[in-house]
Design a protein around this motif. Structure first.
Motif, PDB file in Angstrom:
ATOM      1  N   GLU A  19       0.650  -1.340  -0.077  1.00 55.74           N
ATOM      2  CA  GLU A  19      -0.060   0.205   0.040  1.00 55.74           C
ATOM      3  C   GLU A  19       0.661   1.187  -0.012  1.00 55.74           C
ATOM      4  O   GLU A  19       0.479   2.070  -0.740  1.00 55.74           O
ATOM      5  CB  GLU A  19      -0.728   0.121   1.261  1.00 55.74           C
ATOM      6  CG  GLU A  19      -2.007  -1.016   1.256  1.00 55.74           C
ATOM      7  CD  GLU A  19      -2.763  -0.933   2.538  1.00 55.74           C
ATOM      8  OE1 GLU A  19      -2.750  -0.161   3.380  1.00 55.74           O
ATOM      9  OE2 GLU A  19      -3.523  -2.115   2.448  1.00 55.74           O
ATOM     10  N   LYS A  20       2.130   1.235   0.752  1.00 58.55           N
ATOM     11  CA  LYS A  20       2.825   2.501   0.916  1.00 58.55           C
ATOM     12  C   LYS A  20       3.425   2.683  -0.272  1.00 58.55           C
ATOM     13  O   LYS A  20       3.701   3.951  -0.651  1.00 58.55           O
ATOM     14  CB  LYS A  20       3.538   2.303   2.221  1.00 58.55           C
ATOM     15  CG  LYS A  20       4.636   3.238   2.402  1.00 58.55           C
ATOM     16  CD  LYS A  20       4.232   4.543   3.142  1.00 58.55           C
ATOM     17  CE  LYS A  20       5.363   5.374   3.268  1.00 58.55           C
ATOM     18  NZ  LYS A  20       4.897   6.830   3.492  1.00 58.55           N
ATOM     19  N   PHE A  21       4.382   1.398  -0.844  1.00 55.16           N
ATOM     20  CA  PHE A  21       5.212   1.402  -1.941  1.00 55.16           C
ATOM     21  C   PHE A  21       4.731   0.847  -3.321  1.00 55.16           C
ATOM     22  O   PHE A  21       4.888  -0.175  -3.248  1.00 55.16           O
ATOM     23  CB  PHE A  21       6.439   1.064  -1.549  1.00 55.16           C
ATOM     24  CG  PHE A  21       7.050   1.641  -0.244  1.00 55.16           C
ATOM     25  CD1 PHE A  21       7.568   3.136  -0.266  1.00 55.16           C
ATOM     26  CD2 PHE A  21       7.045   0.982   0.954  1.00 55.16           C
ATOM     27  CE1 PHE A  21       7.866   3.576   0.887  1.00 55.16           C
ATOM     28  CE2 PHE A  21       7.611   1.647   2.135  1.00 55.16           C
ATOM     29  CZ  PHE A  21       8.159   2.857   1.955  1.00 55.16           C
ATOM     30  N   GLY A  22       3.980   1.565  -3.840  1.00 55.29           N
ATOM     31  CA  GLY A  22       2.831   0.747  -4.986  1.00 55.29           C
ATOM     32  C   GLY A  22       3.810   0.332  -6.167  1.00 55.29           C
ATOM     33  O   GLY A  22       3.464  -0.468  -7.082  1.00 55.29           O
ATOM     34  N   LYS A  23       5.042   1.019  -6.151  1.00 53.68           N
ATOM     35  CA  LYS A  23       6.024   0.788  -7.256  1.00 53.68           C
ATOM     36  C   LYS A  23       6.669  -0.789  -7.014  1.00 53.68           C
ATOM     37  O   LYS A  23       7.390  -1.326  -8.097  1.00 53.68           O
ATOM     38  CB  LYS A  23       7.065   1.998  -7.331  1.00 53.68           C
ATOM     39  CG  LYS A  23       6.301   3.062  -8.071  1.00 53.68           C
ATOM     40  CD  LYS A  23       7.594   4.122  -8.333  1.00 53.68           C
ATOM     41  CE  LYS A  23       7.037   5.467  -8.804  1.00 53.68           C
ATOM     42  NZ  LYS A  23       8.050   6.309  -9.033  1.00 53.68           N
TER      43      LYS A  23
END
Length: 65
Positions: A19-23
């Protein structure tokens, strides 16, 4: 939660990291597997963070879990 706990509960934590780091891809998350140094390296690759910034981001997300 500390990083030893994260490794043990990776399947639970993984969703929050995503969720925080979608990449970060599923393959990235498989490689990271709860290891802080792997997360920092992947954040540097995917987001172009320097090491200090990647460490801060990693620690920040762990505080929220």
């Amino acid at each position: 939660m500390n990083w030893d706990q994260v490794e043990g509960k990776w399947k639970e934590v993984r969703g929050r990291i995503r969720e925080k780091f979608g990449k970060l891809t599923d393959d990235d998350l498989d490689v990271i597997a709860g290891k802080k140094d792997q997360l920092i390296g992947r954040l540097q690759q995917r987001y172009g963070y320097n090491k200090d910034q990647a460490e801060r981001e990693a620690d920040e997300v762990m505080k929220s879990i």
